[in-house]
Design a protein around this motif. Sequence first.
Motif, PDB file in Angstrom:
ATOM      1  N   UNK A  62       0.835  -1.210   0.000  1.00 44.68           N
ATOM      2  CA  UNK A  62       0.000   0.000   0.000  1.00 44.68           C
ATOM      3  C   UNK A  62       0.866   1.255   0.000  1.00 44.68           C
ATOM      4  N   UNK A  63       1.969   1.230   0.747  1.00 46.48           N
ATOM      5  CA  UNK A  63       2.866   2.384   0.771  1.00 46.48           C
ATOM      6  C   UNK A  63       3.487   2.614  -0.604  1.00 46.48           C
ATOM      7  N   UNK A  64       3.894   1.547  -1.279  1.00 45.23           N
ATOM      8  CA  UNK A  64       4.447   1.712  -2.626  1.00 45.23           C
ATOM      9  C   UNK A  64       3.399   2.239  -3.593  1.00 45.23           C
ATOM     10  N   UNK A  65       2.167   1.761  -3.460  1.00 43.25           N
ATOM     11  CA  UNK A  65       1.097   2.265  -4.313  1.00 43.25           C
ATOM     12  C   UNK A  65       0.867   3.754  -4.064  1.00 43.25           C
ATOM     13  N   UNK A  66       0.960   4.188  -2.817  1.00 44.33           N
ATOM     14  CA  UNK A  66       0.821   5.615  -2.513  1.00 44.33           C
ATOM     15  C   UNK A  66       1.988   6.414  -3.078  1.00 44.33           C
ATOM     16  N   UNK A  67       3.208   5.855  -3.003  1.00 45.12           N
ATOM     17  CA  UNK A  67       4.363   6.548  -3.562  1.00 45.12           C
ATOM     18  C   UNK A  67       4.298   6.638  -5.087  1.00 45.12           C
ATOM     19  N   UNK A  68       3.548   5.747  -5.708  1.00 51.23           N
ATOM     20  CA  UNK A  68       3.357   5.783  -7.163  1.00 51.23           C
ATOM     21  C   UNK A  68       2.084   6.529  -7.550  1.00 51.23           C
ATOM     22  N   UNK A  69       1.540   7.309  -6.626  1.00 50.75           N
ATOM     23  CA  UNK A  69       0.354   8.149  -6.847  1.00 50.75           C
ATOM     24  C   UNK A  69      -0.873   7.341  -7.240  1.00 50.75           C
ATOM     25  N   UNK A  70      -0.985   6.125  -6.744  1.00 48.35           N
ATOM     26  CA  UNK A  70      -2.136   5.251  -6.963  1.00 48.35           C
ATOM     27  C   UNK A  70      -2.441   5.036  -8.441  1.00 48.35           C
ATOM     28  N   UNK A  71      -1.402   5.002  -9.261  1.00 52.19           N
ATOM     29  CA  UNK A  71      -1.571   4.697 -10.684  1.00 52.19           C
ATOM     30  C   UNK A  71      -1.661   3.178 -10.835  1.00 52.19           C
ATOM     31  N   UNK A  72      -2.751   2.711 -11.382  1.00 48.57           N
ATOM     32  CA  UNK A  72      -2.967   1.276 -11.519  1.00 48.57           C
ATOM     33  C   UNK A  72      -2.673   0.822 -12.939  1.00 48.57           C
ATOM     34  N   UNK A  73      -2.029  -0.316 -13.052  1.00 47.17           N
ATOM     35  CA  UNK A  73      -1.876  -1.008 -14.323  1.00 47.17           C
ATOM     36  C   UNK A  73      -2.271  -2.462 -14.083  1.00 47.17           C
ATOM     37  N   UNK A  74      -2.174  -3.292 -15.093  1.00 47.99           N
ATOM     38  CA  UNK A  74      -2.643  -4.677 -14.942  1.00 47.99           C
ATOM     39  C   UNK A  74      -1.818  -5.433 -13.904  1.00 47.99           C
ATOM     40  N   UNK A  78      -3.512  -7.158 -10.675  1.00 55.76           N
ATOM     41  CA  UNK A  78      -3.352  -8.591 -10.404  1.00 55.76           C
ATOM     42  C   UNK A  78      -2.789  -8.798  -9.004  1.00 55.76           C
ATOM     43  N   UNK A  79      -1.832  -7.964  -8.595  1.00 55.28           N
ATOM     44  CA  UNK A  79      -1.276  -8.084  -7.241  1.00 55.28           C
ATOM     45  C   UNK A  79      -2.342  -7.818  -6.185  1.00 55.28           C
ATOM     46  N   UNK A  80      -3.150  -6.805  -6.380  1.00 55.51           N
ATOM     47  CA  UNK A  80      -4.192  -6.480  -5.407  1.00 55.51           C
ATOM     48  C   UNK A  80      -5.233  -7.599  -5.350  1.00 55.51           C
ATOM     49  N   UNK A 129       4.788 -14.004 -12.490  1.00 53.62           N
ATOM     50  CA  UNK A 129       4.672 -14.580 -13.824  1.00 53.62           C
ATOM     51  C   UNK A 129       4.179 -13.544 -14.818  1.00 53.62           C
ATOM     52  N   UNK A 130       3.259 -12.701 -14.376  1.00 55.38           N
ATOM     53  CA  UNK A 130       2.740 -11.662 -15.264  1.00 55.38           C
ATOM     54  C   UNK A 130       3.822 -10.637 -15.600  1.00 55.38           C
ATOM     55  N   UNK A 131       4.602 -10.273 -14.620  1.00 63.30           N
ATOM     56  CA  UNK A 131       5.604  -9.224 -14.844  1.00 63.30           C
ATOM     57  C   UNK A 131       6.790  -9.735 -15.652  1.00 63.30           C
ATOM     58  N   UNK A 132       7.263 -10.927 -15.344  1.00 59.71           N
ATOM     59  CA  UNK A 132       8.494 -11.405 -15.971  1.00 59.71           C
ATOM     60  C   UNK A 132       8.259 -12.448 -17.049  1.00 59.71           C
TER      61      UNK A 132
END
Length: 138
Positions: A62-74, A78-80, A129-132
């Motif tokens: 959640x902290x990383x998502x906040x540091x990335x300004x809550x920008x969502x991608x696939x 998938x992680x959430x 798996x999705x990322x790599x």
Amino acid sequence: MNTFDLVLALHLYSTYTSIFLVFFYIFLTQDSFTTEFNFIKRIRLFLPIYYMFLAIVFFTGILMLALLNFELNTYRIIMIASWILILGLNIFQFKLFKKARSMRRYKSYRAYSFFILLFVLLLFVIPFLHKYGNAIFI
């Protein structure tokens, strides 16, 4: 080193530790036990450590998502989604443990626990798996 890199490192190492703890939890639930007391004691001593690392992964995510300004991608979606399923499965498994403990029937708990933990391992691996492995999720 900036804040994001520090939180990312903590998140990744906690995730790897959680994966190791899932394997250890499989061992604890599937290993033969001499008495019910030993089986219950081992699991009850282990669960706070396991849940602590799951909480660390959750809050650093959640902290990383906040540091990335809550920008969502696939990848993040998938992680959430996998994290919500992991949380739900852990709650379901703990309820099964409490029910098995009150009824003193551990065979069914051991069988359900094995499949739940294998699915949790799969849920931990799916975002990687999705990322790599883009060839898998085209």
